[in-house]
Design a protein around this motif. Structure first.
Motif: not given
Length: 170
Positions: A30-45
């Motif tokens: 579904g798209g994204g980078f480094h195992g993180i989907r586009w639109g994700a909340n980066l504060a939760e990574v």
């Protein structure tokens, strides 16, 4: 299209099938980078730490420095969110060898470089672009300084950066 051998037909069919598949970076559905989907909340990574925050834009980096991308060593990797949504990755690297490694990585993930009229594959300024249904990849390399910049961004969320620029900025 005529083929001289069954092998030629098989290769052509395989390429057509691959071209129809959605492309991903790091196996991210579904798209994204480094195992993180586009639109994700980066504060939760958990592996990322906030390094800059403005009203609508937040920048994160890996806690332990930039990881490798394929075989390429990176100087900087920043994950950028707009309105709390993961939209872009900015990467900086140095060296002709790293450039070749990064180019090989990107071609393996996004396909061969399109040789369009006017494109420059060698020279002082080289620019390469790949597009998928949800991701845009733009690589610029300056051979005189042996410096490269890579932007991988969401085709849905990255255009929101244009909304925050003042009209007189252009």
């Amino acid at each position: 299209m005529r083929f001289r051998s069954p092998r030629g037909r098989s290769i052509w069919l395989a390429l057509c099938i691959l071209a129809a598949l959605p492309l991903r970076v790091d196996g991210n559905e579904g798209g994204g980078f480094h195992g993180i989907r586009w639109g994700a909340n980066l504060a939760e990574v958990p592996d990322l730490t906030l390094t800059e925050s403005a009203s609508r834009v937040q920048t994160y980096e890996h806690k332990h420095g930039p990881p490798r991308l394929g075989e390429a060593e990176l100087e900087m990797m920043r994950f950028v969110a707009i309105d709390g949504r993961f939209a872009r990755v900015s990467i900086r690297y140095a060296g002709e060898e790293n450039h070749a490694r990064l180019l090989a990585f990107l071609q393996a993930r996004f396909g061969p470089i399109e040789r369009e009229p006017g494109s420059m594959l060698r020279g002082l300024n080289q620019q390469f672009t790949w597009r998928t249904a949800d991701t845009m990849v733009n690589l610029t390399y300056r051979s005189d300084r042996e410096r490269g910049d890579l932007f991988i961004e969401s085709r849905t969320f990255a255009p929101r950066f244009m909304d925050i620029l003042p009209e007189h900025a252009f």
